[in-house]
Design a protein around this motif. Structure first.
Motif, PDB file in Angstrom:
ATOM      1  N   ARG A 188      -0.119  -2.805  -9.243  1.00 48.28           N
ATOM      2  CA  ARG A 188      -0.192  -4.208  -8.814  1.00 48.28           C
ATOM      3  C   ARG A 188       1.189  -4.873  -8.919  1.00 48.28           C
ATOM      4  O   ARG A 188       1.632  -5.584  -8.024  1.00 48.28           O
ATOM      5  N   ASP A 189       1.878  -4.622 -10.052  1.00 47.46           N
ATOM      6  CA  ASP A 189       3.221  -5.179 -10.226  1.00 47.46           C
ATOM      7  C   ASP A 189       4.211  -4.590  -9.227  1.00 47.46           C
ATOM      8  O   ASP A 189       5.024  -5.309  -8.631  1.00 47.46           O
ATOM      9  N   ALA A 190       4.137  -3.270  -9.049  1.00 51.05           N
ATOM     10  CA  ALA A 190       5.091  -2.592  -8.173  1.00 51.05           C
ATOM     11  C   ALA A 190       4.927  -3.025  -6.721  1.00 51.05           C
ATOM     12  O   ALA A 190       5.913  -3.087  -5.968  1.00 51.05           O
ATOM     13  N   ALA A 191       3.694  -3.337  -6.307  1.00 53.05           N
ATOM     14  CA  ALA A 191       3.438  -3.696  -4.907  1.00 53.05           C
ATOM     15  C   ALA A 191       4.210  -4.941  -4.477  1.00 53.05           C
ATOM     16  O   ALA A 191       4.451  -5.151  -3.283  1.00 53.05           O
ATOM     17  N   LYS A 192       4.633  -5.780  -5.440  1.00 52.74           N
ATOM     18  CA  LYS A 192       5.386  -6.989  -5.102  1.00 52.74           C
ATOM     19  C   LYS A 192       6.731  -6.657  -4.453  1.00 52.74           C
ATOM     20  O   LYS A 192       7.311  -7.499  -3.757  1.00 52.74           O
TER      21      LYS A 192
END
Length: 463
Positions: A188-192
């Motif tokens: 979820r964090d990396a998708a930013k």
């Protein structure tokens, strides 16, 4: 390796029980009283409760492991395997990482081999599955997940994209629930940072053959944990098993079929199968059968504890459950190793053995950043916590339980930095094959085919 006339205490396995038992023995032992030898194929002990956080990048991989030679400076540490044990001669066969096998005599033996992943003959599992028993697997999983986001962000092939963004986890116990919670947070964090990937594009699937997840914390908190994962968009299929995963094509018992590059297997553990070659009495599931003193049944010089031992739960039996056994968790392993170490010293000096007796103090589990469940047992009262407070309990307990102050400080430093700095989302998958690029540059160019060589030759003039 030194030779000595002193009694030798051989510790087979450098995991949780092996490390703590050896430390306890060395602490209680008089100078020159005995030689302690620890044998393990790895030169470090892995603190397994931190593997999900290592996979998510919350803890540095180096801080999840404890180097045996540094922690046990007064012991002999041999990097290799104990392949056989001759009880009549009191001799163990050591197979080092390099060189020929050799025999090592001992006077006292501690069996602390731990457990390995419990698998089933599922087509494709050996080729496609990723375990979560070692730090190598945790870091490999982190690199693999980030690599899938790289692929999905860069491809125009919709099928390849869906396959890369589908993550399947099998097993809903501590390891499975904690790992999927941490990895979902990571993704979820990396998708930013990926313009063509969002959390809505990803599919997380958790599968378990039981009818609940997190059975260790009780049905109420287990149900809360289940609902929490579902609210985060994780699909959970209970009373379901995986039939096959050949070439990443996952087929579940309930009829669901998906293609995935990521299949994480955390469906329980089993005792190390090498135990069958030691000639020790084993229980129905392959554990070493021990008395309440942790001595192997029928012996007075062999002890076993932890995941590879079948230890009677005296507290449960006193309450009326005649078939109560200690569960394979870090709480019991730590306390068993201390009793085991004391009993080895007692045997060395001719004193009687003490029984292992411990009442369960509860369980804690983290489900990602600021999310967790905890059940604290205080006498007859059970305190149930969930959410951020339970997550603090999880971190506090395991932060203090990890061996050595060196590692405690480094772990808390990682967590403190994580409060102020963003999570690292770089994949270092190339580390798994570090020589590949050099090999491509250094290998000789392939020889030209004979047909091409003949074309290049000048033709002979006629006449």
């Amino acid at each position: 390796m030194s030779t000595t006339e002193r009694p030798r205490i051989l510790v087979v396995g450098g995991g949780y029980v092996g490390l703590y038992a050896a430390r306890r023995i060395l602490k209680k032992m008089r100078y020159g009283e005995a030689t302690v030898t620890v044998v393990d194929p790895r030169s470090y002990m892995t603190y397994q409760p931190f593997l999900p956080e290592a996979a998510a990048g919350s803890i540095s991989p180096r801080h999840v492991v404890v180097p045996l030679r540094r922690v046990l400076p007064k012991a002999e540490v041999l990097t290799g395997r104990v392949t056989t044990i001759d009880q009549d001669r009191k001799v163990a066969t050591i197979t080092p990482l390099v060189g020929d096998a050799y025999e090592l005599p001992f006077d006292y033996l501690v069996v602390a081999l731990g457990a390995v992943s419990r698998t089933f003959p599922i087509p494709g599992l050996a080729e496609q599955g990723i375990g979560m028993k070692g730090v190598e697997e945790a870091i490999g999983l982190r690199n693999h997940v980030l690599e899938q986001l790289d692929k999905a962000d860069s491809t125009k092939d919709e099928a390849a994209r869906r396959r890369a963004l589908t993550f399947v986890f099998v097993g809903g116990g501590f390891a499975g629930a904690e790992t999927i919670g941490e990895v979902e947070d990571l993704a979820r964090d990396a998708a930013k940072y990926y313009p063509n990937v969002s959390r809505d594009d990803m599919r997380f699937i958790l599968v378990d053959a039981a009818d609940k997840i997190l059975p260790e914390v009780g049905p109420q908190l287990g149900t809360w944990g289940l609902e929490h994962l579902k609210k985060r968009g994780i699909e959970v299929y209970l009373q379901t098993s995986m039939d096959s995963c050949v070439d990443g094509h996952v087929v579940l018992k309930n009829g669901l079929e998906v293609d995935s590059n990521t299949i994480v297997w955390t469906a329980g553990v089993k005792p190390n199968p090498v135990l069958s070659r030691y000639g020790l009495p084993l229980g129905p599931r392959g554990h070493v059968d021990v008395d309440p003193t942790l001595q192997v049944k029928g012996t007075d010089y062999i002890w076993a504890a932890g995941d590879n031992a079948q230890v009677p739960d005296l507290v449960g039996r006193a309450a009326g459950n005649e078939n109560a056994w200690c569960p394979p968790n870090a709480q019991h392993a730590l306390r068993q190793s201390k009793v085991l170490g004391d009993n080895v010293i007692s045997a060395l000096r001719g004193f009687p053995q003490a029984d292992y007796k411990h009442a369960n103090k509860g369980a804690v589990a983290g489900l990602g950043l600021h999310k967790g469940v905890a059940m604290i047992v205080m006498g007859k009262m059970k305190i149930k916590l969930k959410g951020r407070l339970a997550w603090y309990m999880h971190r506090g307990y395991h932060g203090m339980a990890v061996p050595t102050w060196n590692r405690k400080i480094r772990v808390f430093a990682d967590w403190t930095l994580g409060m102020f700095l963003k999570r690292e989302v770089v994949s270092l998958g190339a580390m798994e094959n570090p020589r590949e690029e050099f090999y491509e540059a250094a290998r000789p160019a392939p020889a030209a085919p004979a047909a091409e060589k003949s074309k290049d030759k000048p033709k002979a003039k006629a006449g």
